[in-house]
Design an enzyme around this catalytic site. Structure first.
Site, mmCIF file in Angstrom:
data_model
loop_
_atom_site.group_PDB
_atom_site.id
_atom_site.type_symbol
_atom_site.label_atom_id
_atom_site.label_comp_id
_atom_site.label_asym_id
_atom_site.label_seq_id
_atom_site.Cartn_x
_atom_site.Cartn_y
_atom_site.Cartn_z
ATOM 1 N N HIS A 377 0.801 -1.232 0.000
ATOM 2 C CA HIS A 377 0.000 0.000 0.000
ATOM 3 C C HIS A 377 0.831 1.278 0.000
ATOM 4 C CE1 HIS A 377 -3.977 -1.835 0.899
ATOM 5 N NE2 HIS A 377 -3.228 -2.759 1.472
ATOM 6 N N LYS A 568 -8.174 14.132 4.488
ATOM 7 C CA LYS A 568 -7.308 12.959 4.461
ATOM 8 C C LYS A 568 -6.266 13.154 5.551
ATOM 9 C CE LYS A 568 -6.258 14.049 0.091
ATOM 10 N NZ LYS A 568 -6.311 12.883 -0.749
ATOM 11 N N ARG A 569 -5.474 12.118 5.856
ATOM 12 C CA ARG A 569 -4.398 12.297 6.820
ATOM 13 C C ARG A 569 -3.491 13.454 6.395
ATOM 14 N NH1 ARG A 569 -3.810 8.401 11.073
ATOM 15 N NH2 ARG A 569 -1.872 9.495 11.545
ATOM 16 N N LYS A 574 1.117 14.544 0.754
ATOM 17 C CA LYS A 574 -0.236 14.832 0.276
ATOM 18 C C LYS A 574 -0.406 16.321 -0.030
ATOM 19 C CE LYS A 574 -2.248 10.969 2.936
ATOM 20 N NZ LYS A 574 -2.923 10.057 1.996
ATOM 21 N N THR A 676 -8.378 6.760 -1.851
ATOM 22 C CA THR A 676 -9.733 6.221 -1.981
ATOM 23 C C THR A 676 -10.757 7.324 -1.739
ATOM 24 O OG1 THR A 676 -9.427 5.420 0.282
ATOM 25 C CG2 THR A 676 -9.314 3.781 -1.475
ATOM 26 N N LYS A 680 -14.606 8.418 -3.427
ATOM 27 C CA LYS A 680 -15.832 8.775 -2.687
ATOM 28 C C LYS A 680 -16.365 10.115 -3.160
ATOM 29 C CE LYS A 680 -13.764 6.250 1.109
ATOM 30 N NZ LYS A 680 -12.833 6.390 2.240
HETATM 31 C C1 26W Z 1 4.394 0.853 9.654
HETATM 32 C C2 26W Z 1 3.753 2.171 9.569
HETATM 33 C C3 26W Z 1 2.715 2.173 8.519
HETATM 34 C C4 26W Z 1 1.393 2.172 8.889
HETATM 35 C C5 26W Z 1 0.421 2.167 7.936
HETATM 36 C C6 26W Z 1 3.060 2.188 7.191
HETATM 37 C C7 26W Z 1 2.095 2.188 6.239
HETATM 38 C C8 26W Z 1 0.782 2.176 6.603
HETATM 39 C C9 26W Z 1 -0.287 2.142 5.566
HETATM 40 C C10 26W Z 1 0.088 1.154 4.511
HETATM 41 C C11 26W Z 1 -0.540 3.497 5.038
HETATM 42 C C12 26W Z 1 -1.782 3.574 4.229
HETATM 43 O O1 26W Z 1 -2.862 3.675 4.758
HETATM 44 N N1 26W Z 1 -1.626 3.568 2.911
HETATM 45 C C13 26W Z 1 -2.716 3.939 2.040
HETATM 46 O O2 26W Z 1 -3.414 2.793 1.610
HETATM 47 C C14 26W Z 1 -4.572 3.158 0.880
HETATM 48 C C15 26W Z 1 -5.338 1.902 0.566
HETATM 49 O O3 26W Z 1 -4.658 1.128 -0.360
HETATM 50 C C16 26W Z 1 -4.187 3.933 -0.368
HETATM 51 O O4 26W Z 1 -5.344 4.344 -1.016
HETATM 52 C C17 26W Z 1 -3.339 5.137 -0.004
HETATM 53 O O5 26W Z 1 -2.860 5.765 -1.176
HETATM 54 C C18 26W Z 1 -2.175 4.722 0.868
HETATM 55 O O6 26W Z 1 -1.474 5.856 1.336
#
Ligand code: 26W
Length: 859
Positions: A377, A568-569, A574, A676, A680
Site C-alpha cells: 500500500h 485525508k491524513r 499529500k 480512496t 468517494k
Molecule cells: C508501519 C507504519 C505504517 C502504517 C500504515 C506504514 C504504512 C501504513 C499504511 C500502509 C498506510 C496507508 O494507509 N496507505 C494507504 O493505503 C490506501 C489503501 O490502499 C491507499 O489508497 C493510499 O494511497 C495509501 O497511502
C-alpha cells in the site's frame, strides 16, 4: 451530543408469537422489538430512556435480524465447505454500524417510520453511535469496504484483526493546534460484538528455543517462551447488501493467562501477578497512530504477531473441525496480507506446520506459499517495515531461526539464477545487513506469497520498476494490480440519501449492488430538469454541512460558495500546504486588487496528523492561522472562507463527501499509492483537481479528461527533475506571485508577526522541497483558475457533476473484490439460505435442519 426527543410510548402488547416473527422486518415488528429492547435490554421505562438507550435498543433490534442470518451463514459454510478468504489486517476502520446495517437489510425507511411513529428521529439515534475507529486512514478503511463487498458478493470470508481498546485518537484544535485525546469507543458498550471465550487461544512471546532429537530420531525445535498471553476473539457480523450472507469480523483482545498469574501469585507476589496481567493486556490497548512512518516499537511487533498467531490457530481449528489435514490449509484458506503488518504470519504458519505438526519443511513451504498473497500500500521508503534483528530475536526467537532458514534456501536459489550478482543478493536478502541489522518484512511478504499486488495501475508499475524491482525480476508472474474501490452502500446509499433517491427514481436501484449500472445516468446530464434537481440535492447537502461546520467550529459558511475540500491524513507528500499556498495567492490578489474576479470559495480541511509528526502538526497550524486571517478580513471574508474541521473520521466523511464541489487530490506524483477519498468524492458528484498520481489517473480516464482538472508534474517528470538537480529557489525567484506568497509567510503575516512560527515549513521548501510544491505551484494555481471558470457556468458544472457520478462505477469495491476473487484467491460465491428457528415445530414444507431450523432461500 443532542439528547433525542424523549420516548413516550410504552411497550406494545405482543400480538405475534414465536421466534420467526420476532425477527420479521415489518415496521410494526421493528417498533415492537425496539420497545422490548428499551425495556428488557436497557432496563428503562420508555419515558426515561437516554439517547444512548434508544441507540442501544435500535442496535439490538437490528442485531437480532443479523444474528439470524449470521447463524444461517455459519450453517451454510459448515455444510458446504468451500475456499474461504482470511483477510488479515492490523486495521479495520469500520465506521458506524447501525445505519449501514439498516441499508444492507433494506429496512432504513421502515426503521425511520417506526421511530417516527414513536416521535423519535432516526438521524438523532444514529448520531449516538460512537464509531469504532480501529484504523488510521486509507488502509483500514479499504479493509472495511472490502468486508462489505465480500459479504455482498456472498464470498465466504473472515476478517482478522485487533480489538484495540483505544482506536485512533480524537483530535481537537486548541489555539489553532492539534491536541490529541484518547478514543474511548467502548465506553457505552458495543452492541455489535459477541465475545467468543470458548475459542480463545494462547500466544507465546519471548524466551528461547531448544533443539533436540525426538524419539523417532527426528530433529526438532522447542520454543520455551518467556510469557504467554490469551487471545480472546470478539466477533462482529458483517452483513452483505440485501443478501443473507453475514460474514465475520473477528478481532482479538489480549488477556492475561490465568496459569501464568497463579504461578506468580503463589509465590506470594499478588501485586506482581496483577502487574503481569496489566502488562499482557497492554498488548491490544491502543492503535499506533502512525501511518507511513515505521518505528521499531516492541509493542507494535508484539501486536502484529499476536493477532496473526491467534488468527492462524483459529484457521487451523476450523480446518480440523471440517476434518481436513493441516497440509490442506492452502486449499481451504486464501490468506490476504493487508500490507506487511501481518507478514509475520508466513513464519508463523511455517512454525505451526513444521514444529507443532511435524510437517516436512518442503511441504510446509509449499502450503505456506500457496496460502498467502500480499498487497502493498505504499511506495514511501520510510513506511516499509523493518525490525531490528535484536528486537525481533528477543520477542520471536523461533521465528528468527525460521526466517534465517527461509532466507538461506532462498539466497541459494538467487545465486543460481543470478550467478555472481552479489549486490542483488544483499538487496533481496530478508536481512538488511546495512548498519543496524534488520528483518525486511516486505521481502518476507513477497517471498512467502503467491501473488503480490499494488492498489492502482501507476502504483503497481512503480512497485515493479522501483521499490520491488529485484523481487519482480525474480518472479515477474507473481505481480498484478488490483485498483482500490469503495463501497457504494456506505459511501452513496447511506451517506447521500437525497442523491440515492434521485438516482433510483431515474434508473432504478440496481446500481447499489452493481455500480456499473449508474452509467445509465449519463443521458440525464443533458436533461435540464434533472440537472436542476441534481443541483437542489447538492445544495441541500451543502446546507447540512454548513450547519455542521457552524456547530463544530462556529464558522459560518455560504452554501452558494464553491466547497473546495481536502480531507485525508495530514502529510507532506499529500501537500495540504500547497492548497494553502493557493489560498494565500487568492487572498493576495484580493488585497492587491479589491475588484479582482475571484469565485467565492469555502476551503474545507480535515485530517489527523500523527502525534509525533511535528511537520504535519505545523501544517495544521498553517491552515488554521491562514483561516484566522482570511476569515477575519472584512475585505475578503465574503469571498474566501477557510475551515479546519476537527476530528475527521468516517462519520464526518459521510457528511462531507456528498457536499463537496471540488475534490483536492494533489499529492506529488508517484507518492500516493491509490487514494480512496478521490473515489468517494467522484461518486457523490464532486469534480476533481488532481495530480497524475495513484488512482487519480484511472479516475480521469474513466470520467473523461474534460471533466477532470489535472495539473503538475507527472511521475516521470518528477524523477527527471530530481535527477537533473531540482532547485526550488528558481521557482521562487521567477514567479512573482509565488514569491509574494512565500514572503508574506516568511514575514510572519499569518503568525502575528512571529516569523519563527512557520520557518521550519518554508526554510526547507526553498532549499530542498522534497515534495516539489514550488515546482507544481504555478500549474496548480492556473488550473484552479480553470476550475473557477467552470464553476461559474452552472449548467456546465452540473453536467460534469452528473457525469462524474455516472462514470464512477469502476471504483466500487465490488469490482476490486471480484478481481481479487478471480485472479488471486480463486474463491466462488456461496449463497446462503435463511434458516428460520422453528418454535416447537418445523416451519414451512421443508425439512428442519439441525437445532430446530428449517431452511428457506431468499429473504
Ligand atoms: C508501519 C507504519 C505504517 C502504517 C500504515 C506504514 C504504512 C501504513 C499504511 C500502509 C498506510 C496507508 O494507509 N496507505 C494507504 O493505503 C490506501 C489503501 O490502499 C491507499 O489508497 C493510499 O494511497 C495509501 O497511502
Amino acid at each position: 451530543m443532542n439528547e433525542p426527543t424523549r420516548l413516550r410510548a410504552t411497550p406494545a402488547a405482543s400480538t405475534d408469537h414465536g421466534d420467526d416473527t420476532r425477527t420479521a422486518m415489518s415496521g410494526a415488528t421493528i417498533r415492537r422489538a425496539f420497545l422490548d429492547h428499551v425495556f428488557y435490554t436497557q432496563g428503562k421505562l420508555p419515558g426515561h430512556a437516554s439517547g444512548n438507550d434508544l441507540y442501544q435498543a435500535l442496535a439490538h433490534t437490528v442485531r437480532d435480524r443479523l444474528v439470524q442470518r449470521w447463524i444461517s451463514t455459519a450453517e451454510t459454510y459448515q455444510s458446504q465447505p468451500s475456499r474461504t478468504v482470511a483477510y488479515l489486517s492490523a486495521e479495520f476502520l469500520m465506521g458506524p454500524h447501525l445505519g449501514n446495517n439498516l441499508v444492507n437489510l433494506g429496512i432504513f425507511d421502515d426503521a425511520r417510520a417506526a421511530m417516527a411513529s414513536l416521535d423519535l428521529d432516526l438521524d438523532e439515534i444514529l448520531a449516538q453511535e460512537v464509531e469504532p475507529g480501529l484504523g488510521n486512514g486509507g488502509l483500514g478503511r479499504l479493509a472495511a469496504c472490502f468486508m462489505d463487498s465480500l459479504a455482498s458478493l456472498e464470498i465466504p470470508a473472515l476478517g482478522y484483526g485487533i480489538r484495540y481498546e483505544y482506536g485512533i485518537f480524537q483530535q481537537s484544535i486548541i489555539d489553532g493546534m492539534q491536541v490529541e485525546s484518547t478514543d474511548t469507543w467502548l465506553r457505552n458498550g458495543n452492541p455489535w460484538e459477541i465475545q467468543r471465550s470458548e475459542w480463545a487461544v494462547q500466544v507465546r512471546l519471548g524466551g528461547h528455543t531448544e533443539h533436540y532429537t525426538d524419539d523417532r530420531g527426528h530433529y526438532r525445535v522447542r520454543w520455551v517462551p518467556a510469557k504467554t498471553v490469551h487471545g480472546v476473539p470478539f466477533d462482529s457480523p458483517i452483513l452483505g447488501y440485501q443478501v443473507n450472507t453475514v460474514n465475520t469480523l473477528r478481532l482479538w483482545r489480549a488477556e492475561a493467562t490465568e496459569a501464568f498469574d497463579f504461578h506468580t501469585f503463589n509465590r506470594g507476589d499478588y501485586l506482581g501477578a496483577v502487574n503481569k496481567k496489566v502488562t499482557s493486556e497492554n498488548l491490544t490497548k491502543v492503535l499506533y497512530p502512525n501511518d507511513e512512518t515505521q518505528q521499531g516499537k516492541e509493542l507494535r511487533l508484539e501486536q502484529q504477531y499476536f493477532f496473526v498467531a491467534c488468527s492462524l490457530q483459529d484457521m487451523l481449528r476450523l480446518l480440523s473441525k471440517q476434518g481436513l489435514p493441516v497440509t490442506s490449509f492452502h486449499e481451504k484458506f486464501a490468506v490476504q496480507l493487508n500490507d506487511t503488518h501481518p507478514a509475520i504470519g508466513i513464519a508463523e504458519l511455517m512454525r505451526l506446520l513444521v514444529d507443532d505438526h511435524g510437517v516436512a519443511w518442503p511441504e510446509a513451504w509449499h502450503v505456506t506459499r500457496h496460502a498467502f498473497a500480499y498487497t502493498n500500500h505504499t511506495l514511501l521508503p520510510e513506511a516499509l517495515e523493518q525490525w531490528p534483528l535484536e528486537l525481533f530475536g528477543r520477542i520471536l526467537p523461533r521465528h528468527l531461526e525460521i526466517i534465517y532458514e527461509i532466507n538461506a534456501r532462498f539466497l541459494d536459489e538467487v545465486r543460481i539464477r543470478f550467478y555472481g550478482d552479489e549486490s542483488r543478493l544483499t538487496r533481496l536478502s530478508l536481512i538488511n545487513e546495512h548498519g543496524q541489522r534488520n528483518v525486511r518484512m516486505a521481502n518476507l511478504a513477497c517471498l512467502g506469497s503467491h501473488t503480490i499486488n499494488g492498489v492502482a495501475e501507476l502504483h503497481s508499475r512503480l512497485m515493479r520498476e522501483d521499490v520491488l524491482k529485484d523481487v519482480y525480476e525474480m518472479w515477474p508472474d507473481k505481480f498484478t494490480n488490483v485498483t482500490n474501490g469503495v463501497t457504494p452502500r456506505r459511501w452513496i446509499a447511506l451517506s447521500n440519501p437525497r442523491m440515492t433517491r434521485l438516482v433510483t427514481e431515474a434508473i432504478g436501484d440496481g446500481w447499489i449492488r452493481d455500480l456499473d449500472q449508474i452509467r445509465a445516468l449519463e443521458p440525464y446530464a443533458d436533461d435540464a430538469a434533472f440537472r436542476e434537481r441534481w443541483y437542489d440535492v447538492r445544495r441541500e447537502n451543502k446546507r447540512d454541512l454548513a450547519k455542521l461546520v457552524r456547530e463544530n467550529t462556529g464558522v459560518v459558511i455560504d452554501p452558494d460558495s464553491m466547497f473546495d475540500v481536502m480531507v485525508k491524513r495530514i502529510h507532506e507528500y499529500k501537500r495540504q500546504h500547497l492548497a494553502v499556498l493557493h489560498i494565500i495567492a487568492l487572498y493576495h490578489r484580493i488585497k492587491s486588487d479589491p475588484h479582482a474576479d475571484i469565485t467565492p470559495r469555502t476551503f474545507l480541511f480535515g485530517g489527523k496528523a500523527a502525534p509525533g509528526y511535528h511537520y504535519a502538526k505545523l501544517m495544521i497550524r498553517f491552515v488554521t492561522s491562514v483561516a484566522d486571517v482570511v476569515n477575519n478580513d472584512p475585505q475578503v471574508r465574503d469571498r474566501l472562507k477557510v475551515v479546519f474541521l476537527p476530528n475527521f473520521n468516517v462519520t464526518y466523511g459521510q457528511r462531507i463527501y456528498p457536499a463537496a464541489d471540488l475534490s483536492e487530490q494533489i499529492s506529488l506524483a508517484g507518492k500516493e499509492a491509490s487514494g480512496t477519498g478521490n473515489m468517494k468524492f467522484a461518486m457523490n458528484g464532486a469534480i476533481t483537481i488532481g495530480t497524475m498520481d495513484g488512482a487519480n489517473i484511472e479516475l480521469r480516464d474513466a470520467i473523461g479528461a474534460d471533466f477532470f482538472f489535472p495539473f503538475g508534474l507527472n511521475a516521470a517528470e518528477v524523477y527527471a527533475l530530481k535527477a537533473a538537480g531540482y532547485r526550488p529557489a528558481t521557482f521562487y525567484e521567477s514567479n512573482p506571485e509565488l514569491r509574494a506568497v512565500i514572503d508574506l509567510i516568511q514575514h510572519g503575516f499569518f503568525s502575528k508577526g512571529d516569523a519563527a512560527v512557520f520557518r521550519p515549513l518554508f526554510e526547507g521548501l526553498l532549499q530542498h522541497d522534497p515534495y516539489m510544491l514550488l515546482a507544481d505551484f504555478a500549474s496548480y494555481v492556473h488550473c484552479q483558475q480553470d476550475v473557477s471558470h467552470a464553476y461559474g457556468d452552472r449548467t456546465r458544472w452540473q453536467r460534469m457533476s452528473i457525469l462524474s457520478s455516472a462514470r464512477s462505477g469502476r471504483f466500487s469495491s465490488d469490482r476490486a473484490i471480484r478481481e481479487y476473487a478471480d485472479r488471486i484467491w480463486r474463491v466462488e460465491p456461496v449463497p446462503v439460505c435463511l434458516l428460520h428457528r422453528a418454535s416447537g415445530q418445523v416451519q414451512g414444507a421443508q425439512q428442519a435442519g439441525e437445532g430446530g431450523f428449517s431452511e428457506r432461500c431468499g429473504s
